[in-house]
Design an enzyme around this catalytic site. Structure first.
Site, PDB file in Angstrom:
ATOM      1  N   TRP A 189      -8.746  -6.217   4.790  1.00 44.21           N
ATOM      2  CA  TRP A 189     -10.050  -5.786   4.264  1.00 44.21           C
ATOM      3  C   TRP A 189      -9.853  -4.861   3.070  1.00 44.21           C
ATOM      4  O   TRP A 189     -10.780  -4.611   2.302  1.00 44.21           O
ATOM      5  CB  TRP A 189     -10.878  -5.094   5.352  1.00 44.21           C
ATOM      6  N   ASP A 190      -8.640  -4.361   2.904  1.00 42.22           N
ATOM      7  CA  ASP A 190      -8.301  -3.505   1.771  1.00 42.22           C
ATOM      8  C   ASP A 190      -8.809  -4.121   0.469  1.00 42.22           C
ATOM      9  O   ASP A 190      -9.296  -3.434  -0.421  1.00 42.22           O
ATOM     10  CB  ASP A 190      -6.770  -3.353   1.637  1.00 42.22           C
ATOM     11  N   GLU A 199      -7.943   2.648  13.841  1.00 37.48           N
ATOM     12  CA  GLU A 199      -7.092   1.836  14.720  1.00 37.48           C
ATOM     13  C   GLU A 199      -6.438   2.628  15.841  1.00 37.48           C
ATOM     14  O   GLU A 199      -5.683   2.073  16.631  1.00 37.48           O
ATOM     15  CB  GLU A 199      -6.039   1.109  13.885  1.00 37.48           C
ATOM     16  N   LYS A 250      -7.350   7.851  13.296  1.00 40.32           N
ATOM     17  CA  LYS A 250      -6.447   7.537  12.185  1.00 40.32           C
ATOM     18  C   LYS A 250      -7.252   7.682  10.890  1.00 40.32           C
ATOM     19  O   LYS A 250      -6.805   8.236   9.908  1.00 40.32           O
ATOM     20  CB  LYS A 250      -5.963   6.098  12.365  1.00 40.32           C
ATOM     21  N   GLN A 251      -8.441   7.140  10.893  1.00 41.60           N
ATOM     22  CA  GLN A 251      -9.414   7.360   9.814  1.00 41.60           C
ATOM     23  C   GLN A 251     -10.797   7.313  10.454  1.00 41.60           C
ATOM     24  O   GLN A 251     -10.967   6.701  11.506  1.00 41.60           O
ATOM     25  CB  GLN A 251      -9.288   6.323   8.707  1.00 41.60           C
TER      26      GLN A 251
HETATM   27  C1  BGC Z   1      -4.902   0.575   8.219  1.00 38.23           C
HETATM   28  C2  BGC Z   1      -5.778  -0.630   7.954  1.00 38.23           C
HETATM   29  C3  BGC Z   1      -5.292  -1.313   6.687  1.00 38.23           C
HETATM   30  C4  BGC Z   1      -3.821  -1.665   6.805  1.00 38.23           C
HETATM   31  C5  BGC Z   1      -3.262  -2.243   5.534  1.00 38.23           C
HETATM   32  C6  BGC Z   1      -3.454   0.120   8.323  1.00 38.23           C
HETATM   33  O1  BGC Z   1      -2.623   1.211   8.508  1.00 38.23           O
HETATM   34  O2  BGC Z   1      -5.296   1.225   9.406  1.00 38.23           O
HETATM   35  O3  BGC Z   1      -7.113  -0.216   7.798  1.00 38.23           O
HETATM   36  O4  BGC Z   1      -6.046  -2.451   6.468  1.00 38.23           O
HETATM   37  O5  BGC Z   1      -3.089  -0.492   7.096  1.00 38.23           O
HETATM   38  O6  BGC Z   1      -3.347  -1.328   4.482  1.00 38.23           O
END
Ligand code: BGC
Length: 725
Positions: free
Chosen positions: A316-317, A456, A552-553
């Site tokens: 989704w980045d 996550e 985490k976020q």
């Molecule tokens: C993040 C995800 C992200 C992925 C790739 C993970 O550490 O939690 O949101 O899409 O890294 O950057």
């Protein structure tokens, strides 16, 4: 000064600079590895879309291709290495103005002979298959015998995994070296060709096709060797594999292309902290070289083309963090990124079906084929030998709505109804159908169960606020674009009327999910001090982290960023404060979004603090944080923070809204922004906003809450206020 500079050679930082000093053009990327070998140094060249699935693996990997950057240099019988002899001066920099990587070393060998050694290289920004390199060596104390070995090195692997079958190695016209390869599983053809501008002795051994050039050079004369290489693949071929051209000729056209890029896309920040400008230029440069320009079969991996992290997969980045940079600068490229998803609608529909849903369920991690590529297991626990299952492929579904969000953002910012008619409306419909089928009816209320939100560290939860609100948005927008589809309209209406959207409780908190607020809290200071390292997972198991209020976020903050009009400012502030205290920012996607939301609620000091920290994700002093590639989303987010944070642009409504709030350290911010087909010039200071455009149409917009309109120029004076709620 747009330069990424390495002031002194430090072996510990080799791979970090290797990522930072990547050169490329969106078609290919070449890590900034040094020309000579060092233990642990990761050399890498990647072409967008060239993946291979090694046997026994569940996911494809972006293939590390045969190398053309290595130069084995022997000077008067001694092999050049910066680990031997004496370095009298050293300078290495990537000139982001022109995309050229330059290294200059004054080196003394063990016999006390001194040499000036200069390396240069760049990837063409015009002829995307071409790479140019140049070596200059000047003996400073007496004559020299120089020997250079270079060519095509097919020994490259992805950390030991061989992805290529060698098909042929050949010399043409006693000059061109050509290696043909095929990826073992995905069967893509790769042709690497190269030549140097001096006669040498050719060899082919152990997957290496090389030439060795030897010359005697008088004191203070300069030995120069140019090497032009090309990479063609079955995804994109040129008629002429290796044109007759020189370093300088190629550079001239590339310089012009870069000049044009910076003129249109460059953002100028006048700040007392010059690092702000540098970090933003760094982000813009990398976003530009990691994004494919003319191939809808490819998208952007989580590390761009800078390394092998996340196996080059697309998350989704791309839609949420990277696409806006293009949408508001070069909308055509944003469209291509969406077309990549449209191309894989079928695979997304298949994934939905396999999982018992309708519509389209896009894979959490995607590569070339569009099927789910998320590895089944995460890192091994070496104490127990067990591997942790990765749940994202089966539960991290917010990506579906994120893609739909980007489609709507594209539709709002451009007037591209053709895209919406041909692809966008269908994408919205299919993603909406997924959400409708994804709900569970609990006593008449529709709920979305067992998901993972952007946070996550909290898995398998019900009614994740981010997911539910974004799903609502997705379905609502799908209705607007699919008015004729009556059966869908009915299903969608029912969904919107009954979907549970968590709202603020009596203490003003919106629960991140059904159970989060009931979980225990622990002091996170220690982990926040080492954010980005996931250190918490060394002290607590994933299961334990899941049972605590550890983020985490922050999902809510992410939601406030994307859907600001949905929430009152005081609700945003209350939740931002609450959830930030529980957020480690272990995700590189976190900080810049906090900067934007802090600015929107009026705390520009805190916003600037977050912004500055976000800029350090790839540019901080920690030696190994970016070894396996740069954090593409975090780079995109630096740009987002400037444009949607400090410039205060909001594109969510029909009219463009601007509420600038510059950090106290900034004197001005200047950039161009493409909105509904018009390129608008912005100049913002703490007291004034100046807009300009060259067309004759009247643009209506909202500035600091008031409606304005203008044709070619508009100046608004105002006072930036410290808002503290
Ligand atoms: C993040 C995800 C992200 C992925 C790739 C993970 O550490 O939690 O949101 O899409 O890294 O950057």
């Amino acid at each position: 000064m747009k330069k990424i500079i390495e002031k002194e050679f430090a072996i510990d930082y080799l791979n970090k600079y290797g990522s930072q000093m990547t050169i490329g053009n969106g078609y290919l990327g070449i890590r900034g590895a040094l020309e000579e070998d060092y233990p642990e140094q990761v050399r890498g060249m990647y072409v967008a879309g060239i993946y291979n699935r090694p046997s026994g693996s569940t996911s494809s990997e972006l293939v590390n291709l045969p190398d053309v950057t290595r130069f084995h240099l022997t000077l008067d019988g001694e092999v050049f290495s910066m680990l031997t002899g004496t370095i009298h001066s050293y300078e290495r920099y990537l000139d982001m103005n022109t995309g050229e990587l330059i290294r200059k070393i004054t080196w003394e060998n063990s016999a006390h002979k001194k040499y000036q050694i200069n390396f240069r290289r760049f990837v063409s920004k015009v002829a995307k298959h071409l790479i140019a390199a140049k070596l200059e060596v000047t003996p400073l104390t007496g004559d020299m015998k120089v020997k250079v070995r270079t060519g095509i090195d097919g020994q490259q692997t992805n950390f030991g995994t061989q992805q290529l079958k060698e098909l042929s190695l050949r010399i043409f016209d006693e000059e061109r070296m050509v290696g043909e390869y095929q990826t073992i599983e995905s069967k893509q053809q790769i042709v690497v060709a190269t030549k140097v501008n001096a006669k040498g002795a050719f060899t082919a051994k152990n997957r290496q096709l090389m030439t060795a050039v030897e010359q005697n050079v008088a004191a203070n004369e300069t030995f120069t060797l140019e090497k032009i290489s090309s990479v063609n693949t079955s995804l994109s071929k040129t008629d002429e594999v290796l044109p007759n051209t020189t370093y300088l000729e190629l550079k001239k056209e590339t310089d012009l292309a870069w000049e044009k890029f910076w003129k249109q896309t460059g953002v100028e920040i006048k700040s007392t902290n010059t690092f702000d400008q540098f970090a933003l230029d760094f982000a813009s440069y990398h976003l530009e070289i990691m994004t494919p320009k003319d191939d809808i079969r490819c998208s952007v991996g989580a590390k761009g083309l800078t390394g092998e992290g996340y196996k080059g997969h697309v998350f989704w980045d791309t839609e949420i963090f990277i696409l806006p940079f293009f949408l508001y600068n070069q909308p055509k490229i944003a469209k291509q990124l969406l077309q990549y998803r449209y191309l894989h609608l079928k695979e997304a529909q298949e994934k939905a079906l396999e999982n018992g849903y309708k519509g389209a369920l896009y894979p959490w991690e995607s590569a070339f084929s569009g099927v789910e590529e998320t590895p089944e297991f995460a890192a091994i626990n070496i104490r127990t030998g067990t591997r942790q299952k990765v749940a994202s492929a089966i539960s991290e579904h917010h990506l579906v709505a994120d893609i739909a969000f980007a489609v709507c953002e594209y539709a709002a910012a451009t007037k591209d109804t053709a895209f919406m008619m041909n692809c966008g409306a269908e994408m919205l419909l299919e993603t909406a159908e997924f959400w409708i089928s994804r709900t569970t009816n609990r006593n008449g209320r529709l709920e979305i169960l067992d998901v993972i939100g952007p946070d996550e560290y909290t898995e398998h939860i019900d009614n994740n606020a981010y997911t539910n609100y974004m799903a609502y948005f997705n379905v609502k927008k799908a209705m607007e674009w699919n008015k004729e589809n009556q059966p869908f309209q009915k299903r969608a209406e029912k969904f919107l009327a009954n979907l549970y959207l968590p709202v603020a409780n009596e203490s003003g908190l919106i629960p991140q999910d059904d159970t989060f607020l009931q979980k225990d809290w622990i002091n996170l200071d220690k982990y926040k001090a080492n954010q980005g390292t996931q250190g918490i997972l060394l002290d607590y198991s994933r299961q334990e982290v899941n049972e605590l209020q550890i983020l985490k976020q922050a999902d809510l903050v992410m939601l406030f960023y994307l859907l600001p009009a949905t929430f009152e400012t005081k609700v945003m502030k209350r939740n931002l404060d609450y959830y930030e205290k529980r957020t480690i920012h272990d995700s590189s996607l976190s900080k810049a979004i906090h900067a934007i939301v802090e600015n929107r609620i009026g705390d520009r000091k805190q916003a600037y603090q977050f912004f500055q920290e976000a800029c350090l994700i790839d540019l901080g002093t920690e030696p190994h944080s970016s070894d396996d590639g740069l954090h593409a989303a975090a780079l995109g987010a630096i740009w987002l923070a400037v444009i949607f944070g400090f410039a205060g642009i909001d594109t969510r409504e029909e009219l463009l809204q601007i509420t600038p709030n510059l950090p106290d350290a900034w004197q001005s911010l200047t950039f161009e922004f493409v909105w509904k087909g018009e390129r608008i010039g912005f100049k913002i200071t703490p007291k004034m906003l100046e807009l300009s455009k060259t067309t004759t149409s009247v643009l209506e917009l909202i500035i600091n809450g008031e409606k304005h309109s203008f044709t070619d120029k508009l100046t608004i004076n105002f006072e930036q206020k410290d808002v503290s709620l």
